[in-house]
Design a protein around this motif. Structure first.
Motif, PDB file in Angstrom:
ATOM      1  N   HIS A 107      -4.137  12.797   2.321  1.00 41.43           N
ATOM      2  CA  HIS A 107      -3.142  12.275   3.251  1.00 41.43           C
ATOM      3  C   HIS A 107      -3.315  12.988   4.590  1.00 41.43           C
ATOM      4  O   HIS A 107      -3.968  14.038   4.650  1.00 41.43           O
ATOM      5  N   MET A 108      -2.756  12.385   5.665  1.00 39.11           N
ATOM      6  CA  MET A 108      -2.876  12.988   6.994  1.00 39.11           C
ATOM      7  C   MET A 108      -2.449  14.452   6.990  1.00 39.11           C
ATOM      8  O   MET A 108      -2.990  15.285   7.683  1.00 39.11           O
ATOM      9  N   SER A 109      -1.432  14.754   6.156  1.00 44.44           N
ATOM     10  CA  SER A 109      -0.894  16.107   6.102  1.00 44.44           C
ATOM     11  C   SER A 109      -1.894  17.064   5.464  1.00 44.44           C
ATOM     12  O   SER A 109      -1.682  18.265   5.445  1.00 44.44           O
ATOM     13  N   GLY A 110      -2.977  16.521   4.908  1.00 41.89           N
ATOM     14  CA  GLY A 110      -3.960  17.364   4.222  1.00 41.89           C
ATOM     15  C   GLY A 110      -3.703  17.416   2.735  1.00 41.89           C
ATOM     16  O   GLY A 110      -4.515  17.925   1.970  1.00 41.89           O
ATOM     17  N   GLU A 111      -2.542  16.876   2.313  1.00 38.27           N
ATOM     18  CA  GLU A 111      -2.220  16.913   0.884  1.00 38.27           C
ATOM     19  C   GLU A 111      -3.066  15.870   0.133  1.00 38.27           C
ATOM     20  O   GLU A 111      -3.192  14.735   0.598  1.00 38.27           O
TER      21      GLU A 111
ATOM     22  N   ILE B  26       0.854  -1.191   0.000  1.00 37.83           N
ATOM     23  CA  ILE B  26       0.000   0.000   0.000  1.00 37.83           C
ATOM     24  C   ILE B  26       0.890   1.241   0.000  1.00 37.83           C
ATOM     25  O   ILE B  26       1.808   1.357   0.824  1.00 37.83           O
ATOM     26  N   THR B  27       0.644   2.095  -0.947  1.00 40.91           N
ATOM     27  CA  THR B  27       1.417   3.342  -0.991  1.00 40.91           C
ATOM     28  C   THR B  27       0.440   4.500  -1.144  1.00 40.91           C
ATOM     29  O   THR B  27      -0.662   4.317  -1.651  1.00 40.91           O
ATOM     30  N   ILE B  28       0.893   5.657  -0.683  1.00 42.14           N
ATOM     31  CA  ILE B  28       0.104   6.868  -0.960  1.00 42.14           C
ATOM     32  C   ILE B  28       1.026   7.800  -1.737  1.00 42.14           C
ATOM     33  O   ILE B  28       2.170   8.031  -1.329  1.00 42.14           O
ATOM     34  N   VAL B  29       0.544   8.234  -2.885  1.00 38.38           N
ATOM     35  CA  VAL B  29       1.378   9.122  -3.694  1.00 38.38           C
ATOM     36  C   VAL B  29       0.625  10.418  -3.955  1.00 38.38           C
ATOM     37  O   VAL B  29      -0.604  10.442  -3.950  1.00 38.38           O
TER      38      VAL B  29
END
Ligand code: ADP
Length: 437
Positions: free
Chosen positions: A122-126, A38-41
């Motif tokens: 993403h958690m960062s909001g991005e 699992i990746t988030i890009v």
């Protein structure tokens, strides 16, 4: 009261926090133990998160891929496809990304990944895409092996059919030739019985030749070795010519032939040998599967501005709906009262329809048992663009066994009185046909 309320809230918060921690642990362990990576890009394919599975599946230690562009690891040929899928996912957040691409294993080998992804912040909001990837290299290899094996099998089968057919065909030419020579009286006067025996040998040689020609065509069609030679064709002339060649059989069965060819039928661009073969197959079937004294109607007309149609209707044995369904299956011969007398291989229609398809046309049939059948062969007036570029490399005979060339296999005697056989109609012959010593 306030203190007690605070205490209650603290206890509640503790429980909630504990629940949250447990739930997070649970999902983390699910992700970490899953066989998927699992990746988030982000939009640029920069990796914001990678699950530890990546080490087990692709050999990269935790953290090695994070903060790198995922495309650094993707096979250069697959990068455009991968980026396009990513762009689409950002453009349509509700849409599930689905893409296959090759990814470099830490040991340098390429692995095939099947990935699905969905837009998530993403958690960062991005904004990011969560990609769920699975290594399908082995499955892919197995699929490729299966396809390759099937192709090799088909090729071996076609080659076998082709070799056997050639070998069977070669001795037929002199056999037929000798029989013709004897029938002409070159071996002395024949009694009626001898003539009858020779005629039977000749008829059976023709049948065998017809079967072998069908097998050769099947082999060539399977191997994709047939290309069309286009010329300008006047279907009215072609139909009348082929019917003339079958006149003896028409007379024998006392058939009534009705021709209805529209006078302004446009010329078509098509392979004359193949179109003749299709017509002769359909017309011969109408003859074969109709009782003596029946009627065969041949119509030729424009189906629409781009297509001509030849329609052959007979008053023959017809077919049941179940028989009609299997009509174009190789070797299929329906059970009917004329089946034995008619003889045949059950390959003619399969071959004819393949040739029609090669032209961009088709053959369809309707039938009623005991009433008759109608076969409609459609042909585009102009070849489809794909066909226009085909080269002429086909050397096959392509004529129906009843056509002229087959009836004149021997070309006479040489100076010593030895029969000479013309193999010009037998370009597939692997060795020149020689009279038996
Ligand atoms: P073959 O005539 O050599 O058996 P074909 O492929 O030309 O092979 O035809 C397949 C089968 O379709 C025939 O055996 C016959 O049962 C059926 N068939 C074809 N044409 C007709 C027709 N005009 N009327 C009735 N049956 C037909």
């Amino acid at each position: 009261m306030l203190a007690s309320a605070f205490n209650q809230m603290t206890t509640r918060l503790k429980t909630l926090y504990e629940d949250l921690r447990r739930s997070e642990e649970h999902f983390r362990s699910l992700i970490e133990n899953s066989s998927d990576i699992i990746t988030i890009v982000n939009r640029d394919s920069l990796v914001l998160y990678e699950s530890p599975t990546i080490e087990r599946v692709l050999g990269y230690p935790a953290g090695r891929v994070r903060d790198h562009l995922l495309t650094e690891f993707v096979h250069p040929e697959d990068i455009p496809r991968f980026l396009q899928a990513l762009d689409q996912s950002f453009a349509e957040p509700l849409r599930m990304l689905s893409v296959e691409f090759r990814f470099r294993h830490a040991n340098g080998a390429w692995r095939v990944l099947e990935a699905r992804g969905q837009y998530r912040q993403h958690m960062s909001g991005e904004p990011g895409i969560v990609i769920n990837a699975r290594d399908i290299t082995l499955r892919k290899q197995a699929e490729e092996d299966r396809v390759r094996l099937r192709e090799e099998n088909m090729k071996a089968r076609s080659e076998f059919i082709s070799t056997v057919s050639h070998e069977l065909r070669t001795p037929l030419t002199p056999i037929r030739g000798y029989v013709d020579v004897l029938l002409m009286g070159a071996g002395g006067r024949l009694t009626d019985q001898q003539r009858e025996f020779l005629q039977t040998i000749r008829d059976n040689t023709l049948r065998m030749r017809s079967l072998i020609d069908d097998l050769l065509d099947v082999g060539r069609l399977e191997a994709g070795k047939i290309t069309l030679t286009y010329n300008t064709l006047y279907l009215g002339d072609l139909i009348q010519h082929e019917i003339r060649l079958l006149q003896a059989e028409i007379d024998r069965k006392e058939m009534q032939i009705n021709l209805d060819i529209v006078h302004d039928l446009p010329a078509v661009q098509a392979d004359s040998k193949r179109v003749s073969q299709i017509f002769v197959n359909l017309f011969s079937n109408a003859l074969k599967y109709t009782y003596n004294g029946g009627i065969i109607r041949v119509r030729a007309y424009c189906d629409d501005a781009e297509t001509v149609a030849i329609e052959i209707t007979d008053t023959g044995v017809g077919m049941s709906p179940e028989q009609l369904e299997k009509l174009f299956t190789p070797f299929y011969r329906a059970d009917n009262p004329l089946r034995t007398e008619a003889g045949g291989t059950g390959l003619g229609l399969t071959i004819a329809r393949s040739f029609a398809h090669l032209h961009g046309g088709d053959i369809v049939a309707t039938s009623e048992q005991g009433v008759g059948s109608t076969f409609t062969f459609t042909l585009p007036i102009k070849p489809a663009p794909r066909q226009q570029v085909q080269v002429v490399d086909y050397h096959g005979n392509g004529h129906h066994p009843d056509s002229e060339d087959l009836l004149s296999a021997s070309t006479g005697l040489d100076a010593d009185g030895t029969p000479v056989f013309d193999t010009a109609d037998d370009p597939d012959a692997t060795t020149p046909a020689k009279p038996i010593e």
